[in-house]
Design a protein around this motif. Structure first.
Motif, PDB file in Angstrom:
ATOM      1  N   GLU A 189       0.810  -1.221   0.000  1.00  0.00           N
ATOM      2  CA  GLU A 189       0.000   0.000   0.000  1.00  0.00           C
ATOM      3  C   GLU A 189       0.844   1.274   0.000  1.00  0.00           C
ATOM      4  OE1 GLU A 189      -3.356   0.248   2.635  1.00  0.00           O
ATOM      5  OE2 GLU A 189      -3.393  -1.928   2.914  1.00  0.00           O
ATOM      6  N   PHE A 190       1.758   1.369   0.956  1.00  0.00           N
ATOM      7  CA  PHE A 190       2.487   2.628   1.119  1.00  0.00           C
ATOM      8  C   PHE A 190       3.400   2.938  -0.068  1.00  0.00           C
ATOM      9  CE2 PHE A 190       6.310   4.897   2.621  1.00  0.00           C
ATOM     10  CZ  PHE A 190       5.719   6.103   2.963  1.00  0.00           C
ATOM     11  N   LEU A 191       4.282   2.008  -0.422  1.00  0.00           N
ATOM     12  CA  LEU A 191       5.242   2.278  -1.492  1.00  0.00           C
ATOM     13  C   LEU A 191       4.594   2.446  -2.865  1.00  0.00           C
ATOM     14  CD1 LEU A 191       8.276   0.028  -0.481  1.00  0.00           C
ATOM     15  CD2 LEU A 191       8.071   2.526  -0.324  1.00  0.00           C
ATOM     16  N   PRO A 192       3.583   1.671  -3.232  1.00  0.00           N
ATOM     17  CA  PRO A 192       2.969   1.874  -4.552  1.00  0.00           C
ATOM     18  C   PRO A 192       2.396   3.269  -4.761  1.00  0.00           C
ATOM     19  CG  PRO A 192       2.381  -0.284  -3.716  1.00  0.00           C
ATOM     20  CD  PRO A 192       3.076   0.436  -2.594  1.00  0.00           C
ATOM     21  N   ARG A 193       2.052   3.960  -3.674  1.00  0.00           N
ATOM     22  CA  ARG A 193       1.517   5.314  -3.841  1.00  0.00           C
ATOM     23  C   ARG A 193       2.498   6.395  -3.394  1.00  0.00           C
ATOM     24  NH1 ARG A 193      -1.846   3.730   0.916  1.00  0.00           N
ATOM     25  NH2 ARG A 193      -1.130   4.953   2.699  1.00  0.00           N
ATOM     26  N   THR A 194       3.751   5.985  -3.087  1.00  0.00           N
ATOM     27  CA  THR A 194       4.744   6.944  -2.591  1.00  0.00           C
ATOM     28  C   THR A 194       6.082   6.679  -3.265  1.00  0.00           C
ATOM     29  OG1 THR A 194       3.649   6.841  -0.435  1.00  0.00           O
ATOM     30  CG2 THR A 194       5.807   7.925  -0.526  1.00  0.00           C
ATOM     31  N   HIS A 195       6.621   7.678  -3.945  1.00  0.00           N
ATOM     32  CA  HIS A 195       7.966   7.520  -4.510  1.00  0.00           C
ATOM     33  C   HIS A 195       8.964   8.227  -3.594  1.00  0.00           C
ATOM     34  CE1 HIS A 195      10.732   6.480  -7.742  1.00  0.00           C
ATOM     35  NE2 HIS A 195      11.370   7.600  -7.426  1.00  0.00           N
ATOM     36  N   LEU A 196      10.008   7.501  -3.218  1.00  0.00           N
ATOM     37  CA  LEU A 196      10.984   7.997  -2.244  1.00  0.00           C
ATOM     38  C   LEU A 196      12.332   8.250  -2.906  1.00  0.00           C
ATOM     39  CD1 LEU A 196      10.139   5.457   0.608  1.00  0.00           C
ATOM     40  CD2 LEU A 196       9.447   7.853   0.521  1.00  0.00           C
ATOM     41  N   ASP A 197      13.130   9.061  -2.227  1.00  0.00           N
ATOM     42  CA  ASP A 197      14.501   9.280  -2.696  1.00  0.00           C
ATOM     43  C   ASP A 197      15.386   8.082  -2.375  1.00  0.00           C
ATOM     44  OD1 ASP A 197      14.590  12.260  -3.609  1.00  0.00           O
ATOM     45  OD2 ASP A 197      13.496  12.277  -1.709  1.00  0.00           O
ATOM     46  N   GLY A 198      15.076   7.397  -1.306  1.00  0.00           N
ATOM     47  CA  GLY A 198      15.891   6.244  -0.953  1.00  0.00           C
ATOM     48  C   GLY A 198      15.190   5.335   0.041  1.00  0.00           C
ATOM     49  N   ILE A 199      15.506   4.056  -0.017  1.00  0.00           N
ATOM     50  CA  ILE A 199      15.026   3.065   0.953  1.00  0.00           C
ATOM     51  C   ILE A 199      16.245   2.374   1.540  1.00  0.00           C
ATOM     52  CG2 ILE A 199      13.690   0.962   1.326  1.00  0.00           C
ATOM     53  CD1 ILE A 199      11.944   1.743  -1.037  1.00  0.00           C
ATOM     54  N   ILE A 200      16.335   2.373   2.860  1.00  0.00           N
ATOM     55  CA  ILE A 200      17.441   1.716   3.565  1.00  0.00           C
ATOM     56  C   ILE A 200      16.913   0.434   4.194  1.00  0.00           C
ATOM     57  CG2 ILE A 200      19.053   1.882   5.494  1.00  0.00           C
ATOM     58  CD1 ILE A 200      19.068   4.927   5.049  1.00  0.00           C
ATOM     59  N   LEU A 201      17.475  -0.694   3.810  1.00  0.00           N
ATOM     60  CA  LEU A 201      17.125  -1.986   4.405  1.00  0.00           C
ATOM     61  C   LEU A 201      18.205  -2.359   5.407  1.00  0.00           C
ATOM     62  CD1 LEU A 201      15.976  -4.078   1.307  1.00  0.00           C
ATOM     63  CD2 LEU A 201      14.533  -3.029   3.030  1.00  0.00           C
ATOM     64  N   SER A 202      17.799  -2.621   6.632  1.00  0.00           N
ATOM     65  CA  SER A 202      18.778  -2.993   7.654  1.00  0.00           C
ATOM     66  C   SER A 202      18.146  -3.999   8.608  1.00  0.00           C
ATOM     67  CB  SER A 202      19.237  -1.751   8.430  1.00  0.00           C
ATOM     68  OG  SER A 202      20.226  -2.092   9.382  1.00  0.00           O
ATOM     69  N   ALA A 203      18.960  -4.934   9.086  1.00  0.00           N
ATOM     70  CA  ALA A 203      18.449  -5.959  10.000  1.00  0.00           C
ATOM     71  C   ALA A 203      19.622  -6.691  10.629  1.00  0.00           C
ATOM     72  CB  ALA A 203      17.549  -6.952   9.258  1.00  0.00           C
ATOM     73  N   ARG A 204      19.297  -7.549  11.545  1.00  0.00           N
ATOM     74  CA  ARG A 204      20.312  -8.448  12.098  1.00  0.00           C
ATOM     75  C   ARG A 204      20.413  -9.635  11.132  1.00  0.00           C
ATOM     76  NH1 ARG A 204      20.388 -11.653  17.932  1.00  0.00           N
ATOM     77  NH2 ARG A 204      22.653 -11.851  18.064  1.00  0.00           N
ATOM     78  N   TRP A 205      21.093  -9.391  10.036  1.00  0.00           N
ATOM     79  CA  TRP A 205      21.146 -10.362   8.957  1.00  0.00           C
ATOM     80  C   TRP A 205      21.879 -11.641   9.365  1.00  0.00           C
ATOM     81  CZ3 TRP A 205      17.910  -8.657   5.494  1.00  0.00           C
ATOM     82  CH2 TRP A 205      17.851  -7.302   5.154  1.00  0.00           C
TER      83      TRP A 205
END
Length: 644
Positions: free
Chosen positions: A485-501
């Motif tokens: 829902e959120f991303l399909p209607r919102t274009h962002l400058d950047g997305i940061i993915l972070s986790a305890r990989w």
């Protein structure tokens, strides 16, 4: 009552626990904690047999029941308590002594499961450094035995079928509650008696003959072998990521019940194996072995180092030696004359011991404070272990409670408050997406780059991989809402993915990043951060107190696995549109950073950044995140216009 095969079955309960806690053959003992469930079944069976026999013989007295329990439980348990108090007095900081003393008091009154449950929040992982943590299982048993004998007494005149129906109904209700709670509140399912009662009642149902007798020898033989297979299989196949207890706990519990039942009517190959003297002996000392093993490994890790293979072997040998001495000179004498007191004297003596141990535990912290002089700097550094992690916006933009699932008409879909995901028309908009290791990035980046609008969508323990299996409705709800829902209607400058990989997250993380590319100009994967085998402030405080090199002590306790995961991510993301920022290299080039600034640790536990640590990381990776920019930045409260 005593059965040699049940003594041997205790060996199959305690050895997996020790192997699991000591990290011995980790691939074969990843589910070693199921040994506790085997103990529960054994305990429920034996206690029910004893109580039933007393009721049928009209010799049952509640005072005599607790007399036997005290003689069985107290001597070895309180020996361990006093030993832990003594070690803590000589080697612990006052704040650590306070925690140990409080947990001992809770265990003395058999409420330690409730105590540890109340301290089992997302950031309370230091429970694993508490030498009394393992006593939660004893508290579960003793709480069960407060009410259970009364139930048996009240239904004593009913027909056997009615007794079985009542006990089965209680067990089924407990089991179904456990299955539900494992999904929505796993800490409660793990620690609280109402969600563990079904395991003890599994043994109780065997004791009241709820299961038909095995008539043929082959049936008994097959049942015994299948029981051992279920226990061993659970030990090997279950791991930390398995929702537990609940459905997964059925296997070891039914396995223990099968072994007990197979040996009830006849002698089987399995019962002969379990009655073999060396196996049976380990079972005989299993209670003391269980009590001693955890304090030994915890104190060794806290005050010495994470043990290697040789050290582990020595510690296991020490466990067996202590357990043997405890069994022979502490447990046995109090079950036989001349130490076997009458009921009245046993209860009085037990009360006196409880009072003495409680007083010793209560004065532990102030006594440490008065007798030993620790450097103020060490105590100040240690205080960061209790840092206020509100800087991560807990329960607002970083959710760790299932109670925050929306109950709106959207039927449990996940929604953030506007302040977490509100875009702004002027500045750049960057979304930080992931678990707590994403949440701890937000305060540093937002403080260091105030002209950038950092959005935050984070859930505790939620690895941001599209389609990943998860039992957490918060995590699945968040990923569904953000990606659907959120991303399909919102274009962002950047997305940061972070986790305890983890190492096996590499391909899933890359595929997720690629799927997010249409919704942002850039997608950046942040690699794993440096981690330790215990809280960094504790490591540094101990180094300061012992006048040792803080950096060297940190090196000793730093986990190597995160560097390996970082290398795998870096190798997989050398080319392509997905950017990779190595947090590990940013903090460990050339030497790993341990301070955010003077006397402020970089991290407040094994891996999460302090507020100052988050700002320091933002400073270090900023040139990669915003190359060739002239963004206004803030350094320690002062504006500075910089060009990277």
């Amino acid at each position: 009552m005593r059965r040699n095969d049940i003594d041997g079955l205790r060996t199959f309960a305690v050895l997996p626990i020790i192997a699991f806690h000591f990290g011995i053959l980790p691939r074969l003992s990843s589910g070693g904690f199921v040994g506790v469930d085997v103990f529960f079944v054994i305990s429920g069976y034996l206690i029910t047999k004893i109580i039933n026999a007393d009721i049928n013989n009209e010799t049952y007295r509640i005072s005599e029941f607790y007399n036997r329990r005290m003689r069985r439980i107290f001597p070895a348990l309180f020996t361990v308590f006093f030993a832990c108090i003594l070690v803590a007095f000589f080697f612990s900081f006052p704040s650590e002594g306070k925690v140990i003393g409080g947990s001992i008091i809770s265990s003395i009154f058999f409420v330690s499961n409730i105590y540890f449950y109340s301290h089992s929040g997302y950031f309370d992982k230091n429970m694993e450094t508490n030498p009394i943590l393992h006593t939660w299982s004893l508290s579960v048993e003793e709480q069960f035995y407060i009410l259970f004998p009364l139930i048996l007494y009240l239904i004593r005149n009913l027909r056997d079928k009615s007794k079985i129906r009542i006990l089965f109904s209680i067990a089924l209700l407990s089991f179904l509650s456990c299955v539900w709670m494992v999904r929505f509140h796993p800490q409660a399912a793990f620690f609280l008696v109402q969600f563990r009662a079904w395991e003890l009642l599994t043994g109780s149902l065997l004791a009241v003959h709820a299961v038909p007798k095995l008539i043929h020898q082959w049936q008994a033989e097959l049942t015994g072998v299948c029981g051992i297979a279920l226990i061993v299989g659970s030990t090997v196949l279950i791991n930390y990521n398995t929702p537990f207890p609940g459905v997964a706990a059925l296997a070891p519990c039914l396995g223990a019940a099968a072994v007990i039942h197979s040996g009830s009517a006849t002698t089987t190959l399995t019962s002969r194996l379990l009655a073999f003297s060396p196996i049976r002996f380990i079972g005989l000392i299993s209670y003391s072995l269980y009590l001693w093993h955890w304090p030994l490994i915890v104190f060794y890790r806290l005050f010495v180092d994470e043990p290697g293979k040789i050290e582990k072997g020595g510690l296991v040998a020490a466990c067996f030696l202590l357990a043997t001495l405890s069994w022979k000179y502490v447990e046995q004498p109090f079950r036989t004359r001349p130490y076997r007191l009458n009921t009245h004297r046993t209860l009085l003596a037990g009360g006196a011991v409880m009072l003495s141990a409680s007083v010793a535990a209560a004065v532990l912290s102030p006594l440490i404070e008065k007798v030993w002089t620790y450097p103020d700097r060490a105590k100040d550094v240690l205080s960061y272990e209790k840092v206020d992690f509100g800087h991560m916006r807990v329960e607002k933009c970083f959710l760790i409670s299932s109670a925050l699932i929306s109950s709106s008409s959207h039927d449990n879909e996940f929604h953030y408050r506007d302040e977490c995901l509100a875009t702004k028309p002027g500045p750049m908009n960057f979304l930080i997406l992931g678990d707590s290791y994403a949440a701890h990035l937000w305060p540093g980046f937002q403080a260091y780059y105030p002209s950038v609008n950092f959005l935050q969508a984070t859930v505790g323990g939620c690895i941001p991989i599209i389609g990943a299996a998860t039992e957490d409705p918060l995590c699945s709800g968040m990923m569904k809402y953000i990606t659907g829902e959120f991303l399909p209607r919102t274009h962002l400058d950047g997305i940061i993915l972070s986790a305890r990989w983890r190492a096996d997250d590499v391909q899933g993380a890359i595929k997720t990043a690629q799927a997010l590319l249409p919704y942002a100009d850039r997608v950046i994967l942040f690699g794993p951060i440096i981690e330790y085998d215990q809280a960094l402030p504790r490591i540094l405080a101990r180094a300061i107190a012992s006048h040792r090199s803080e950096a060297k002590r940190a090196d000793i306790h730093r986990l190597a696995v995160t560097q390996d995961v970082d290398r795998r991510f870096a190798a997989a993301l050398q080319d392509g549109p997905i950017e990779y920022i190595s947090v590990y290299r940013a903090l460990c080039d050339p030497a790993c950073e341990i301070w955010a600034r003077k006397d402020v640790p970089l991290q407040f536990d094994e891996g999460h950044l302090t507020r100052e640590g988050s700002i320091e990381l933002a400073r270090r990776v900023g040139p990669q995140l915003f190359p060739n920019s002239t963004l206004p930045i803030v350094i320690r409260g002062e504006w500075e216009i910089g060009s990277h």
